[in-house]
Design an enzyme around this catalytic site. Sequence first.
Site, PDB file in Angstrom:
ATOM      1  N   THR A 176       0.241  -4.523   6.939  1.00 57.68           N
ATOM      2  CA  THR A 176       0.120  -3.170   6.382  1.00 57.68           C
ATOM      3  C   THR A 176      -1.363  -2.835   6.406  1.00 57.68           C
ATOM      4  O   THR A 176      -2.191  -3.732   6.546  1.00 57.68           O
ATOM      5  CB  THR A 176       0.654  -3.150   4.922  1.00 57.68           C
ATOM      6  OG1 THR A 176       2.072  -3.247   4.942  1.00 57.68           O
ATOM      7  CG2 THR A 176       0.282  -1.907   4.143  1.00 57.68           C
ATOM      8  N   VAL A 205      13.342   0.559   3.847  1.00 58.96           N
ATOM      9  CA  VAL A 205      12.049   1.098   3.412  1.00 58.96           C
ATOM     10  C   VAL A 205      11.401   0.080   2.480  1.00 58.96           C
ATOM     11  O   VAL A 205      12.064  -0.463   1.591  1.00 58.96           O
ATOM     12  CB  VAL A 205      12.233   2.452   2.685  1.00 58.96           C
ATOM     13  CG1 VAL A 205      10.905   2.966   2.150  1.00 58.96           C
ATOM     14  CG2 VAL A 205      12.860   3.479   3.624  1.00 58.96           C
ATOM     15  N   GLY A 228       2.693  -7.044   1.450  1.00 56.56           N
ATOM     16  CA  GLY A 228       3.455  -8.265   1.225  1.00 56.56           C
ATOM     17  C   GLY A 228       4.944  -7.997   1.254  1.00 56.56           C
ATOM     18  O   GLY A 228       5.390  -6.984   1.805  1.00 56.56           O
ATOM     19  N   THR A 229       5.707  -8.887   0.655  1.00 56.65           N
ATOM     20  CA  THR A 229       7.169  -8.769   0.631  1.00 56.65           C
ATOM     21  C   THR A 229       7.568  -7.543  -0.173  1.00 56.65           C
ATOM     22  O   THR A 229       7.684  -7.586  -1.401  1.00 56.65           O
ATOM     23  CB  THR A 229       7.774 -10.019  -0.053  1.00 56.65           C
ATOM     24  OG1 THR A 229       6.975 -11.143   0.288  1.00 56.65           O
ATOM     25  CG2 THR A 229       9.193 -10.259   0.392  1.00 56.65           C
TER      26      THR A 229
HETATM   27  N1  ASP Z   1       4.721  -4.407   2.269  1.00 54.96           N
HETATM   28  C1  ASP Z   1       5.141  -4.109   3.607  1.00 54.96           C
HETATM   29  C2  ASP Z   1       6.620  -3.791   3.588  1.00 54.96           C
HETATM   30  O1  ASP Z   1       7.350  -4.444   2.891  1.00 54.96           O
HETATM   31  C3  ASP Z   1       4.886  -5.209   4.574  1.00 54.96           C
HETATM   32  C4  ASP Z   1       3.550  -5.889   4.442  1.00 54.96           C
HETATM   33  O2  ASP Z   1       2.665  -5.422   3.764  1.00 54.96           O
HETATM   34  O3  ASP Z   1       3.358  -6.921   5.051  1.00 54.96           O
HETATM   35  O4  ASP Z   1       7.036  -2.924   4.315  1.00 54.96           O
END
Ligand code: ASP
Length: 316
Positions: A176, A205, A228-229
């Site tokens: 991200t 989403v 993140g997750t």
């Molecule tokens: N947070 C983002 C999502 O879940 C992915 C990421 O930041 O790695 O879409």
Amino acid sequence: MAQIGLAVHGGAGTIPAQTLRPEVADALHEGLRAALAAGLLVLKAGGPALDAVCAAVMVLEDDSQFNSAHGAVFTAAGRMEMDAALMEGHGRRAGAVAGICGPRNPILAARAVMEASGNVLLIGQAAEEFARAEGLVFMDEAYFSTPSRRAALALELARRASGAPDTRSDADRHGTVGAVARDQAGHLAAGTSTGGLTAKRPGRVGDTPVFGAGTFAEDASCAVSATGTGEVFIRFTAASEIAARVKYAGQSLEQAAFEVIAELASEGGDGGLIAIGAHGPAVMPFNCAGMYRGCIGADGSLLTAIHNEPFRVRKP
Ligand code: ASP
């Protein structure tokens, strides 16, 4: 006059330190510095935090090393569905888009939603049509797509078909980009933009466009952009949880941000965030191997890091 502040991130999906080639590391640092420099230019000229955040995020969106816009990851169906959000701490205006592919800079689509739609979140084709009507620059799907993201998708689909365990590096899974800023008037802003997770379910989403989860700004507490997750960041309203601890529990931003990121880890939420408050430096906690990140030092230096190594410092 408030002291300006700025931080950026290029996601918690980092290439492992052992396999990160020096020239690739240099390019990543350069990408982060370019984003910081773009945001800093706005803030030094007395511009609003919102403009600084947009300027920094756009640089990262245009850089295919990071998972957003140019260089976004693919869904399981081989398409790209991007999410982006922007929020202003002063007055708490907010705008976001989800599941779009078309605008060159999804963060500008989020801004258009904030400024011109009368709504907060638009999705899919209707969001694209709105962005087009607002005069945003559009690109063909080919512009966003890169060979390395295609390879990561192919690898993941083959793994799923074979039933083999998931041994991918974070860089092949997700990423991200984001920025947070404090301007000379003391106002805060946060922006986040992402392609989401590699081989995600179409229509999924993440936390990025969910205010209070992956993006949040409020002058009285802090501005936050997370990575993140996403599902865990949403369930635990990560960003607004930090703001609430600052506002109501009297915690320092640093304590609140580090504690929340540690708590998310125990719930399976890998990742990190950048946050800035009414005063003091930005904080950039993460609970995984690394997070592409950078901030400006007290003397205007550009500080960047990837894993747990000391910051690389570019003097002003
Ligand atoms: N947070 C983002 C999502 O879940 C992915 C990421 O930041 O790695 O879409």
